[in-house]
Design a protein around this motif. Sequence first.
Motif: not given
Length: 335
Positions: A216-240
């Motif tokens: 969804v992103y082309h510009v590298q600098a615009a990509k959101p940084r999602i460090p752990w453990p926030a990434s784990r929370g987002l992945i679990e939400r998307r799985r559900r």
Amino acid sequence: MRKALALRGHPLRTAALGAAVLLALVVAALMVAVALDPYRLVSAEFTRERIAAGLSRAEVEASGHRWVYAYSDDAPPGAPTVVMVHGFTGSKENWYPVAQRLRGRYRLRVPDLPGWGESERRPGEDYGFVAQSARLEAFVRTLSPQAPVVLLGHSMGGGIVALTAARHPRDVARVGLFDAAGVRFRDNVFGAEVLAGKNPFGVTDDSSLQRYLDTVYHVQAAKPRIPWPASRGLIERRRRDAGFEQSVLDRIGRGAERFLPGEEAASIHQPVLLLWCRQDAVIDPSALALYAERMPQAAQVMLEGCGHMSIMERPDAVADAIKALIDTPPGSTKR
């Protein structure tokens, strides 16, 4: 010795110790809360972004659903109301960079669509283009009953906005479609996967999360940084949400209504802005010309060096285009 003993019971020292203990308890409680639900970190970041954009949070009942939306009334008297609608797997937060640039000029309303973000989702309900268009019209009437609004939509939200503007012209003064779904664009990998029954945006682990962001992103600098453990929370939400996401794609990407926004766009006679990014790997840029064929009055803006998330990758250019849409008198020469 007596002085040292006296200090032990000094009110200031006792208060400091009490504050330290309280702080430790609060930190411990936060650590437990995050451990139980790491998505709280994502929610906290969204709150920070909303406040930084100068927006407030509110809720409203419309079309049988509870809507959560961000808003700003910091605008001159009589300023138009601008409603911004997010796309598939998106949320109101996607619009915050643009909203921040428009605040103070217009009244802003940035909702989570029903089924997404903080807004209500009901089991078994239809969340395709047609159903969401009817809900959006109810939301607009609820928040702006006296005057038509400027209605902006990104991706799936663009298809919803197109239907709303075509079917309810009295409620919509001007229309903005940004990398909008709803027409038969040139074949690409994303479209082929959708037609094959897949969810190209599906997230189940770290690698698929990165694939999603890279798509969804082309510009590298615009990509959101999602460090752990926030990434784990987002992945679990998307799985559900995987089943829900597939049910929406069944309607907007593979069902009978998938091209309905483009077909009904010919009924849109309000001033229109069509904005795409040349490097959009989701809704191919050929979609802009297809929409323009149906709306010859539309101003057309093609941005270079950005992907599907134009509203986050190029917020300055997007905000400038929106200002031109709103401030240009109807009937003026399009850009």
